[in-house]
Design an enzyme around this catalytic site. Structure first.
Site, mmCIF file in Angstrom:
data_model
loop_
_atom_site.group_PDB
_atom_site.id
_atom_site.type_symbol
_atom_site.label_atom_id
_atom_site.label_comp_id
_atom_site.label_asym_id
_atom_site.label_seq_id
_atom_site.Cartn_x
_atom_site.Cartn_y
_atom_site.Cartn_z
ATOM 1 C CG ASP A 45 47.036 128.361 52.235
ATOM 2 O OD1 ASP A 45 45.983 127.859 52.687
ATOM 3 O OD2 ASP A 45 47.863 128.964 52.952
ATOM 4 C CB VAL A 128 33.760 128.139 53.492
ATOM 5 C CG1 VAL A 128 33.639 127.073 54.557
ATOM 6 C CG2 VAL A 128 33.197 127.623 52.175
ATOM 7 C CG ASN A 130 32.568 130.345 60.444
ATOM 8 O OD1 ASN A 130 31.499 130.719 59.982
ATOM 9 N ND2 ASN A 130 32.827 129.084 60.752
ATOM 10 C CG HIS A 185 27.262 129.259 60.307
ATOM 11 N ND1 HIS A 185 26.821 127.997 60.641
ATOM 12 C CD2 HIS A 185 28.623 129.183 60.295
ATOM 13 C CE1 HIS A 185 27.863 127.196 60.809
ATOM 14 N NE2 HIS A 185 28.966 127.885 60.617
HETATM 15 P P1 NAD Z 1 42.983 126.075 58.768
HETATM 16 O O1 NAD Z 1 43.752 126.879 59.754
HETATM 17 O O2 NAD Z 1 43.237 124.621 58.670
HETATM 18 O O3 NAD Z 1 43.201 126.698 57.300
HETATM 19 C C1 NAD Z 1 43.151 128.057 57.036
HETATM 20 C C2 NAD Z 1 44.046 128.281 55.843
HETATM 21 O O4 NAD Z 1 43.969 129.674 55.486
HETATM 22 C C3 NAD Z 1 45.532 127.996 56.141
HETATM 23 O O5 NAD Z 1 46.020 127.056 55.199
HETATM 24 C C4 NAD Z 1 46.208 129.336 56.004
HETATM 25 O O6 NAD Z 1 47.536 129.260 55.511
HETATM 26 C C5 NAD Z 1 45.270 130.045 55.042
HETATM 27 N N1 NAD Z 1 45.433 131.504 55.075
HETATM 28 C C6 NAD Z 1 45.616 132.300 56.142
HETATM 29 N N2 NAD Z 1 45.788 133.563 55.746
HETATM 30 C C7 NAD Z 1 45.698 133.574 54.403
HETATM 31 C C8 NAD Z 1 45.792 134.583 53.418
HETATM 32 N N3 NAD Z 1 46.001 135.873 53.739
HETATM 33 N N4 NAD Z 1 45.686 134.241 52.123
HETATM 34 C C9 NAD Z 1 45.479 132.939 51.768
HETATM 35 N N5 NAD Z 1 45.365 131.942 52.658
HETATM 36 C C10 NAD Z 1 45.485 132.253 53.957
HETATM 37 O O7 NAD Z 1 41.450 126.360 59.083
HETATM 38 P P2 NAD Z 1 40.241 125.493 58.542
HETATM 39 O O8 NAD Z 1 39.906 124.463 59.556
HETATM 40 O O9 NAD Z 1 40.498 125.095 57.159
HETATM 41 O O10 NAD Z 1 39.071 126.586 58.570
HETATM 42 C C11 NAD Z 1 39.040 127.610 57.619
HETATM 43 C C12 NAD Z 1 37.835 128.523 57.852
HETATM 44 O O11 NAD Z 1 36.623 127.803 57.591
HETATM 45 C C13 NAD Z 1 37.720 129.032 59.290
HETATM 46 O O12 NAD Z 1 37.360 130.396 59.291
HETATM 47 C C14 NAD Z 1 36.604 128.189 59.872
HETATM 48 O O13 NAD Z 1 35.942 128.817 60.938
HETATM 49 C C15 NAD Z 1 35.718 128.065 58.653
HETATM 50 N N6 NAD Z 1 34.713 127.007 58.730
HETATM 51 C C16 NAD Z 1 33.486 127.348 58.294
HETATM 52 C C17 NAD Z 1 32.462 126.424 58.357
HETATM 53 C C18 NAD Z 1 31.087 126.847 57.917
HETATM 54 O O14 NAD Z 1 30.105 126.153 58.163
HETATM 55 N N7 NAD Z 1 30.965 127.990 57.263
HETATM 56 C C19 NAD Z 1 32.696 125.130 58.839
HETATM 57 C C20 NAD Z 1 33.996 124.803 59.240
HETATM 58 C C21 NAD Z 1 35.000 125.758 59.190
#
Ligand code: NAD
Length: 321
Positions: A45, A128, A130, A185
């Site tokens: 991360d 994953v 979005n 999605h």
């Molecule tokens: P979150 O904010 O809790 O976590 C995101 C993480 O990404 C953070 O820890 C952040 O530090 C890290 N990050 C940001 N920029 C970065 C970079 N340049 N390099 C490395 N890491 C970086 O968010 P979350 O709740 O974990 O959600 C993450 C993603 O998953 C979102 O885009 C959300 O929409 C998506 N999501 C998808 C589904 C699906 O069905 N596909 C379901 C739920 C969430």
């Protein structure tokens, strides 16, 4: 920080890297550890402190459950992963669509791929973050790997929610219901009613037999409920992570243990329904190499029209980037 715990004899060496250790990434790591799907998990991360904290927290359960080596790391630690899961990017707010995050999250994932690609040696890349369809398309283009090696979770979560809402509506166990959602999605997801079955029989036939009213009204009500479910969870708790983590584990299990399941995931289409260079969810055979085959179902006219709408919506968004 590296943690080696409970070194049971592991006959299978499997490595999974997760990029993005927020709610989704860390819940996936936890679920993978509980299911013992990998011998090694790496959490990467931009916020190294946070990744380290998640690793420490997950590690403290390992003596009682599992045998995984879990550590935080940098991109070079992702070398030789069998599976790389990308969850970096911000989560959406309850008043926005997934597509509205496209610019922001695409920029983040571009950064991730720029750093990752220098160390990429092998393995499937599962998206994953979005909006998952667009991010899958872009990562597939940037990485230029064989078709299906990059794929996204797409509508697997929506399909799972669909089956769960149907089970509730029919008062039955989810195990007897088969459902399918394809397309984006997001807002234009398509429940494929012609493929919904109850213990093998079409849902209409089942409802007729047990005198359950099942008309367009009920279908629309169910479809809306499924579409709104992510938003409902976000307005209650600010994020969603358990459901998707379970879906990711199911897919990882299929890939790593060669179970050859069929799931509605997103990958770059190569002429299916006349669509090229766009990622959308279709029922797909998941194997060791990711999406091994997409299944082109016969859709009725209405379903086909909705599929075209999904296609147009994504094309417009891509044009606007
Ligand atoms: P979150 O904010 O809790 O976590 C995101 C993480 O990404 C953070 O820890 C952040 O530090 C890290 N990050 C940001 N920029 C970065 C970079 N340049 N390099 C490395 N890491 C970086 O968010 P979350 O709740 O974990 O959600 C993450 C993603 O998953 C979102 O885009 C959300 O929409 C998506 N999501 C998808 C589904 C699906 O069905 N596909 C379901 C739920 C969430």
């Amino acid at each position: 920080m590296v943690c080696k715990t409970n070194p049971k004899d592991r006959n299978i060496k499997r490595k999974i890297s997760i990029i993005g250790a927020g709610y989704v990434g860390s819940t996936i790591a936890y679920a993978l550890m509980m299911k013992e799907l990998a011998s090694e998990i790496v959490l990467i991360d931009i916020n190294k402190k946070s990744a380290k904290g998640e690793v420490l927290d997950i590690r403290h359960g390992i003596p009682y459950m599992g045998s995984t080596t879990i550590h935080d790391g940098d991109y070079e630690d992702s070398k030789n992963s069998d599976l790389i899961i990308i969850t970096a990017g911000r989560n959406r707010k309850s008043n926005e669509t997934r597509l509205e995050m496209v610019e922001e999250n695409l920029k983040i994932v571009r950064e991730v791929i720029d750093k990752l690609s220098g160390y990429y040696t092998k393995g499937v890349i599962m998206i994953v973050s979005n909006p998952v369809d667009i991010i899958t398309l872009k990562v597939a283009q940037w990485m230029d790997l064989p078709n299906g090696t990059v794929f996204g979770t797409g509508c697997i979560l929506d399909t799972s929610r669909f089956v769960s809402v149907l089970a509730e509506f029919l008062g039955l166990n989810i195990e007897v219901i088969n459902g399918l959602i394809v397309g984006e999605h997001g807002e234009s997801q398509i429940p494929v009613w012609t493929k919904v079955t109850v213990e093998g029989r079409p849902i209409e036939q089942y409802c007729d037999a047990v005198s359950i009213k099942f008309t367009e009204v009920e279908k629309n009500m169910i479809a809306q409920k499924v579409k709104q479910m992510g938003t409902e969870i976000i307005s209650n708790k600010g994020k969603t992570h358990y459901g998707i983590a379970t879906c990711v584990c199911y897919l990882a299990d299929a890939m790593l243990n060669r179970k050859s399941i069929i799931a509605s995931v997103t990958s770059v289409l190569q002429g299916e329904y006349g669509v090229h260079d766009l990622a959308l969810s279709l029922p797909s055979i998941i194997g060791r190499n990711g999406v091994e085959k997409r299944i082109v179902e016969k859709l009725d006219n209405h379903e086909m029209q909705l599929f075209r709408d999904s296609e147009k919506r994504l094309l417009l968004t891509i044009k606007s980037i």
